[in-house]
Design a protein around this motif. Structure first.
Motif, PDB file in Angstrom:
ATOM      1  N   TYR A   1      -8.842   4.864  15.074  1.00  0.00           N
ATOM      2  CA  TYR A   1      -9.148   3.469  15.424  1.00  0.00           C
ATOM      3  C   TYR A   1      -9.504   2.680  14.173  1.00  0.00           C
ATOM      4  O   TYR A   1      -9.059   1.542  13.985  1.00  0.00           O
ATOM      5  N   ALA A   2     -10.323   3.319  13.304  1.00  0.00           N
ATOM      6  CA  ALA A   2     -10.778   2.615  12.101  1.00  0.00           C
ATOM      7  C   ALA A   2      -9.599   2.167  11.246  1.00  0.00           C
ATOM      8  O   ALA A   2      -9.625   1.083  10.663  1.00  0.00           O
ATOM      9  N   THR A   3      -8.532   2.997  11.206  1.00  0.00           N
ATOM     10  CA  THR A   3      -7.361   2.651  10.396  1.00  0.00           C
ATOM     11  C   THR A   3      -6.811   1.288  10.802  1.00  0.00           C
ATOM     12  O   THR A   3      -6.570   0.421   9.962  1.00  0.00           O
ATOM     13  N   SER A   4      -6.622   1.095  12.112  1.00  0.00           N
ATOM     14  CA  SER A   4      -6.107  -0.191  12.592  1.00  0.00           C
ATOM     15  C   SER A   4      -7.048  -1.316  12.217  1.00  0.00           C
ATOM     16  O   SER A   4      -6.618  -2.397  11.810  1.00  0.00           O
ATOM     17  N   PHE A   5      -8.349  -1.052  12.357  1.00  0.00           N
ATOM     18  CA  PHE A   5      -9.324  -2.121  12.128  1.00  0.00           C
ATOM     19  C   PHE A   5      -9.444  -2.471  10.648  1.00  0.00           C
ATOM     20  O   PHE A   5      -9.769  -3.601  10.304  1.00  0.00           O
ATOM     21  N   ILE A   6      -9.203  -1.490   9.756  1.00  0.00           N
ATOM     22  CA  ILE A   6      -9.225  -1.817   8.327  1.00  0.00           C
ATOM     23  C   ILE A   6      -8.122  -2.832   8.030  1.00  0.00           C
ATOM     24  O   ILE A   6      -8.349  -3.860   7.396  1.00  0.00           O
ATOM     25  N   PHE A   7      -6.917  -2.554   8.563  1.00  0.00           N
ATOM     26  CA  PHE A   7      -5.803  -3.474   8.316  1.00  0.00           C
ATOM     27  C   PHE A   7      -6.110  -4.869   8.857  1.00  0.00           C
ATOM     28  O   PHE A   7      -5.979  -5.872   8.142  1.00  0.00           O
ATOM     29  N   THR A   8      -6.527  -4.957  10.116  1.00  0.00           N
ATOM     30  CA  THR A   8      -6.729  -6.291  10.691  1.00  0.00           C
ATOM     31  C   THR A   8      -7.956  -6.959  10.081  1.00  0.00           C
ATOM     32  O   THR A   8      -7.971  -8.172   9.900  1.00  0.00           O
ATOM     33  N   GLY A   9      -8.971  -6.158   9.716  1.00  0.00           N
ATOM     34  CA  GLY A   9     -10.146  -6.728   9.060  1.00  0.00           C
ATOM     35  C   GLY A   9      -9.768  -7.336   7.715  1.00  0.00           C
ATOM     36  O   GLY A   9     -10.184  -8.448   7.385  1.00  0.00           O
ATOM     37  N   LEU A  10      -8.941  -6.613   6.947  1.00  0.00           N
ATOM     38  CA  LEU A  10      -8.481  -7.139   5.663  1.00  0.00           C
ATOM     39  C   LEU A  10      -7.681  -8.416   5.880  1.00  0.00           C
ATOM     40  O   LEU A  10      -7.796  -9.387   5.132  1.00  0.00           O
ATOM     41  N   SER A  11      -6.860  -8.397   6.930  1.00  0.00           N
ATOM     42  CA  SER A  11      -6.033  -9.560   7.234  1.00  0.00           C
ATOM     43  C   SER A  11      -6.893 -10.799   7.449  1.00  0.00           C
ATOM     44  O   SER A  11      -6.647 -11.857   6.859  1.00  0.00           O
ATOM     45  N   VAL A  12      -7.934 -10.659   8.283  1.00  0.00           N
ATOM     46  CA  VAL A  12      -8.817 -11.793   8.554  1.00  0.00           C
ATOM     47  C   VAL A  12      -9.546 -12.198   7.279  1.00  0.00           C
ATOM     48  O   VAL A  12      -9.682 -13.390   6.968  1.00  0.00           O
TER      49      VAL A  12
ATOM     50  N   ALA B   1      -6.213  14.353  18.149  1.00  0.00           N
ATOM     51  CA  ALA B   1      -6.440  13.016  17.610  1.00  0.00           C
ATOM     52  C   ALA B   1      -5.290  12.572  16.714  1.00  0.00           C
ATOM     53  O   ALA B   1      -4.797  13.348  15.900  1.00  0.00           O
ATOM     54  N   PRO B   2      -4.861  11.326  16.855  1.00  0.00           N
ATOM     55  CA  PRO B   2      -3.687  10.846  16.095  1.00  0.00           C
ATOM     56  C   PRO B   2      -4.040  10.295  14.710  1.00  0.00           C
ATOM     57  O   PRO B   2      -3.383   9.393  14.233  1.00  0.00           O
ATOM     58  N   PHE B   3      -5.065  10.845  14.076  1.00  0.00           N
ATOM     59  CA  PHE B   3      -5.460  10.418  12.730  1.00  0.00           C
ATOM     60  C   PHE B   3      -4.339  10.777  11.766  1.00  0.00           C
ATOM     61  O   PHE B   3      -3.960  11.932  11.656  1.00  0.00           O
ATOM     62  N   ASN B   4      -3.767   9.767  11.081  1.00  0.00           N
ATOM     63  CA  ASN B   4      -2.539  10.024  10.332  1.00  0.00           C
ATOM     64  C   ASN B   4      -2.538   9.351   8.971  1.00  0.00           C
ATOM     65  O   ASN B   4      -3.490   8.668   8.589  1.00  0.00           O
ATOM     66  N   VAL B   5      -1.406   9.530   8.275  1.00  0.00           N
ATOM     67  CA  VAL B   5      -1.247   9.084   6.895  1.00  0.00           C
ATOM     68  C   VAL B   5      -1.541   7.595   6.696  1.00  0.00           C
ATOM     69  O   VAL B   5      -1.946   7.180   5.606  1.00  0.00           O
ATOM     70  N   SER B   6      -1.364   6.791   7.745  1.00  0.00           N
ATOM     71  CA  SER B   6      -1.560   5.352   7.535  1.00  0.00           C
ATOM     72  C   SER B   6      -2.998   5.025   7.153  1.00  0.00           C
ATOM     73  O   SER B   6      -3.266   3.955   6.599  1.00  0.00           O
ATOM     74  N   PHE B   7      -3.923   5.965   7.421  1.00  0.00           N
ATOM     75  CA  PHE B   7      -5.304   5.764   6.969  1.00  0.00           C
ATOM     76  C   PHE B   7      -5.337   5.623   5.443  1.00  0.00           C
ATOM     77  O   PHE B   7      -6.033   4.769   4.894  1.00  0.00           O
ATOM     78  N   LEU B   8      -4.559   6.464   4.780  1.00  0.00           N
ATOM     79  CA  LEU B   8      -4.527   6.404   3.315  1.00  0.00           C
ATOM     80  C   LEU B   8      -3.916   5.083   2.852  1.00  0.00           C
ATOM     81  O   LEU B   8      -4.390   4.476   1.888  1.00  0.00           O
ATOM     82  N   ILE B   9      -2.862   4.644   3.571  1.00  0.00           N
ATOM     83  CA  ILE B   9      -2.261   3.354   3.209  1.00  0.00           C
ATOM     84  C   ILE B   9      -3.298   2.243   3.370  1.00  0.00           C
ATOM     85  O   ILE B   9      -3.369   1.309   2.562  1.00  0.00           O
ATOM     86  N   ALA B  10      -4.117   2.348   4.418  1.00  0.00           N
ATOM     87  CA  ALA B  10      -5.144   1.332   4.645  1.00  0.00           C
ATOM     88  C   ALA B  10      -6.124   1.287   3.480  1.00  0.00           C
ATOM     89  O   ALA B  10      -6.508   0.209   3.023  1.00  0.00           O
ATOM     90  N   LEU B  11      -6.499   2.476   2.973  1.00  0.00           N
ATOM     91  CA  LEU B  11      -7.430   2.507   1.842  1.00  0.00           C
ATOM     92  C   LEU B  11      -6.794   1.874   0.602  1.00  0.00           C
ATOM     93  O   LEU B  11      -7.442   1.109  -0.127  1.00  0.00           O
ATOM     94  N   VAL B  12      -5.505   2.196   0.386  1.00  0.00           N
ATOM     95  CA  VAL B  12      -4.798   1.605  -0.752  1.00  0.00           C
ATOM     96  C   VAL B  12      -4.763   0.081  -0.588  1.00  0.00           C
ATOM     97  O   VAL B  12      -5.025  -0.674  -1.537  1.00  0.00           O
ATOM     98  N   ALA B  13      -4.466  -0.369   0.632  1.00  0.00           N
ATOM     99  CA  ALA B  13      -4.403  -1.814   0.886  1.00  0.00           C
ATOM    100  C   ALA B  13      -5.754  -2.458   0.595  1.00  0.00           C
ATOM    101  O   ALA B  13      -5.817  -3.542  -0.005  1.00  0.00           O
ATOM    102  N   ALA B  14      -6.836  -1.769   0.982  1.00  0.00           N
ATOM    103  CA  ALA B  14      -8.170  -2.313   0.732  1.00  0.00           C
ATOM    104  C   ALA B  14      -8.404  -2.461  -0.772  1.00  0.00           C
ATOM    105  O   ALA B  14      -8.940  -3.478  -1.231  1.00  0.00           O
TER     106      ALA B  14
END
Lengths: 367, 323
Positions: free
Chosen positions: A64-75, A204-217
């Protein structure tokens, strides 16, 4: 001197005030729980147990946090330029289209690590494209970005339902969704990360996009605080008049900020679409775009703060599921209540505690 | 079914679907004319619907339901006022917060109190606003052309429908013909001038958001205990935002607000009617087009392609008294 302009040290502005906001939000939520005849402390311990008590729970929390990092950064990127983007939900929705098209086109031919960059670009482009119209209307025609992005959420939802029902649907199937991606269109799970800590990821569907989210941050941090463009955006956000006197082009800066914001929102789709369900479904965004508002406000629009508050909201979402399972009287929607309170106290009432804190702080400083 | 019957049918559902929009858009009108943006219309409407349904169910009285709806909605307005007027917080963020809070709390409380998945129990006829037959509706029914129009569209609505159409001229009169209205509009354009005249900006804005609260109370009550016979979760379904769109569309003027709401209601009615039907030459029109049309129209208007919509100047800006 008014208390509003007294500078406070960072640990108060970025640490104590958000924590105070959160505590008040939790106290009121606890009151609601008490009101419906359940034990607030019991609910809280269930919440923490569900979110952090097992490897699988942690996996879901981070998913869940992965999605929220992306949208949080977006806002946050938009807010730095003085734009309140309520459209992350719609931009993420359209981002899902870009991501799914990449996966549908490539999954038969190449492995996931080739598909992924294409999907990131696709999701980002579609998200940015959806943000570009409200951005243009704001930059050139002076229409209010809040209203237009809300409108575009609804237009985007209608468009995507149409596409999923009439165009992308698998012939002969009833469910409005695309076909399931093959392995080349799925992001691998991060089970090995959990194994490092001796925990099992389970389902749990915890996946690679978490790492992409960190890079994006990291890149958002670089952009906002280490580049000329970021400086221009922040200037515009603080004072459009000052920005215009400084020769910062309004239209260009607004466009770039909104396109980046839309692209970040769009990339959120990687997580549920390619990382979890391996197909594009109706309502896969599930409100994550709106959670981004709370996440960004809570994290004081700073990437590090956003990562922490995204994880916090991940805990709320995963733990909230657990609570509603164990205490059927407390439904999953309790999360929306907490979310609303967090937005209220961290966003709209951010100055409520400040005068008191300033007074206390000054007393201590004199000594 | 001949074409006239279809028209009557669509018109009567247009009225039904427009009423909550009219109340809500008028609510937004009061608030935004006073310089307070109100994204929280959606939440207030939903909160009022829930309160009205609960109280109407417990007391068996539609009128007490209406009172509860209004009280709930006004309470939320005061929260919005406290955040955005007293604390000078961001008005939009405050509105968004209210929407989230209400979307959650109505379901949580509904499930805890009634255990029906977040909805309230079905209401008895006594606890609802039922249709009123205007005098002569039955006699008129047989008259060609005018008859069906009178007896099916104009007559046979509930009291809140007539109140909605009454609220339009009343709002116009309050805003444009009373001292309160003049000051309210002034505070949305130039709060500094109002302050200089020795009138409290905060108290005026508080009264404006309370007017908005009362009107949203009516719209929520209409949804729950006039149009439907229970509160259903998320029953406002974006109508608060459509009302906001109508407000922009009507350029913040009361009578155009009514027509914009009727237009959006008509699009909605048409979408329901067209579902699964063929249009000559075009074929089946996807229902999503009708759903998206109000939003698309509003964006085109906002872009200035069909006239310019200028919002009140001080809208969205908290007023800080000079020190």
């Amino acid at each position: 001197m008014s208390t509003a302009s007294v500078p406070l040290p960072h640990w108060i502005t970025y640490g104590l005030i958000p924590v105070l906001n959160l505590i008040v939000a939790f106290l009121i939520s606890g009151f609601v729980v008490w009101l419906i005849g359940e034990s607030p402390l019991g609910a809280l311990s269930l919440l923490i147990e569900g979110a952090l008590g097992s490897g699988e729970g942690i996996g879901f929390t981070l998913y869940y946090a992965t999605s929220f990092i992306f949208t949080g950064l977006s806002v946050a990127v938009a807010i730095h330029a003085g734009l309140f983007n309520i459209g992350s939900e719609g931009q993420a929705y359209l981002g899902g289209l870009g991501c799914a098209l990449a996966a549908l086109a490539l999954d038969r031919f190449v492995p996931w690590y080739v598909t992924m960059p294409v999907a990131v670009v696709g999701a980002g482009l579609f998200g940015a494209a959806w943000a570009s119209i409200p951005a243009f209307l704001q930059a050139k025609r002076g229409s209010h970005i809040v209203i237009t992005t809300i409108m575009f959420n609804y237009i985007g939802a209608a468009l995507m339902v149409y596409l999923l029902v009439h165009v992308l649907i698998v012939p002969g199937k009833m469910a409005p969704e695309t076909r399931t991606f093959l392995e080349g269109g799925q992001l691998p799970k991060l089970g090995w990360v959990m194994n490092l800590f001796g925990a099992k990821l389970g389902a749990a569907p915890f996946n690679v996009s978490f790492l992409i989210a960190l890079v994006a941050a990291y890149f958002v941090w670089l952009l906002i605080w280490r580049t000329k463009l970021g400086f221009e955006m922040r200037t515009l956000g603080v004072s459009p008049t000052a920005a215009s006197y400084a020769g910062i082009p309004y239209a260009r800066t607004v466009m770039i900020a909104m396109l980046l914001s839309g692209a970040l929102a769009g990339m959120m789709a990687l997580n549920p679409v390619m990382g979890s369900s391996a197909r594009l479904q109706v309502e896969f965004v599930g409100g994550a775009g709106f959670v981004g508002i709370a996440v960004s406000l809570m994290g004081r629009n700073h990437p590090v703060g956003i990562i922490f508050s995204a994880i916090l909201f991940g805990i709320l979402y995963q733990g909230g599921d657990w609570v509603s399972f164990e205490m059927p009287n407390i439904t999953r929607e309790m999360i929306l209540v907490i979310q609303g309170l967090v937005i209220l106290f961290a966003g709209a009432l951010e100055y409520m505690f400040r005068p008191a804190l300033v007074r206390i702080y000054q007393q201590f400083k004199v000594k | 079914m001949d074409y006239y019957d279809i028209l009557i049918n669509v018109l009567s559902s247009t009225i039904r679907l427009s009423i909550p929009l009219i109340f809500t858009a008028l609510a937004g009108l009061f608030s935004e004319r006073a310089g307070v943006f109100d994204i929280g219309l959606e939440g207030k409407m939903l909160g009022a619907a829930f309160a009205a349904a609960c109280v109407a169910y417990i007391t068996d009285s539609a009128w007490l339901g209406l009172v509860a709806g209004i009280l709930c909605s006004v309470a939320l307005s005061l929260v919005h006022g406290f955040a955005s007027i007293t604390n000078r917080g961001n008005q939009i963020i405050s509105g968004v917060a209210i929407n989230f809070f209400i979307a959650g709390i109505t379901i949580v409380l509904g499930q805890a109190w009634f255990g029906q998945g977040g909805r309230t129990p079905q209401l008895s006829p006594a606890s609802r606003f039922s249709p009123i037959a205007l005098p002569g509706a039955d006699v008129m029914r047989e008259v060609p052309i005018i008859g069906p129009l009178y007896s099916n569209v104009i007559s046979g609505n509930n009291i809140l429908t007539y109140l909605a159409f009454l609220a339009v001229p009343l709002s116009w009169w309050i805003l444009f013909r009373t001292r309160f209205g003049l000051r309210l509009r002034a505070v949305g354009e130039n709060p500094g001038a109002v302050d200089t005249a020795g009138i409290s900006v905060s108290w005026l804005r508080y009264r404006a958001v309370m007017c908005a609260g009362i009107l949203c109370g009516f719209s929520g009550t209409y949804l729950a205990i006039a149009q439907s016979a229970a509160f259903i979760k998320d029953m406002s379904a974006g109508k608060g935002y459509i009302a906001l769109a109508a407000l922009v569309f009507a350029k913040w003027k009361p009578v155009p607000v009514m027509f914009a709401c009727l237009l959006f209601g008509f699009l909605d009615a048409l979408a329901n009617f067209m579902q699964g039907k063929q249009v000559p030459l075009i074929g089946a029109v996807p229902v999503q087009i009708f759903q998206a049309l109000p939003y698309i129209l509003t964006c085109i208007l906002l872009a200035g392609f069909i006239g310019v919509a200028t919002p009140p100047k001080a809208g969205g800006v908290p007023y800080t008294k000079e020190r």
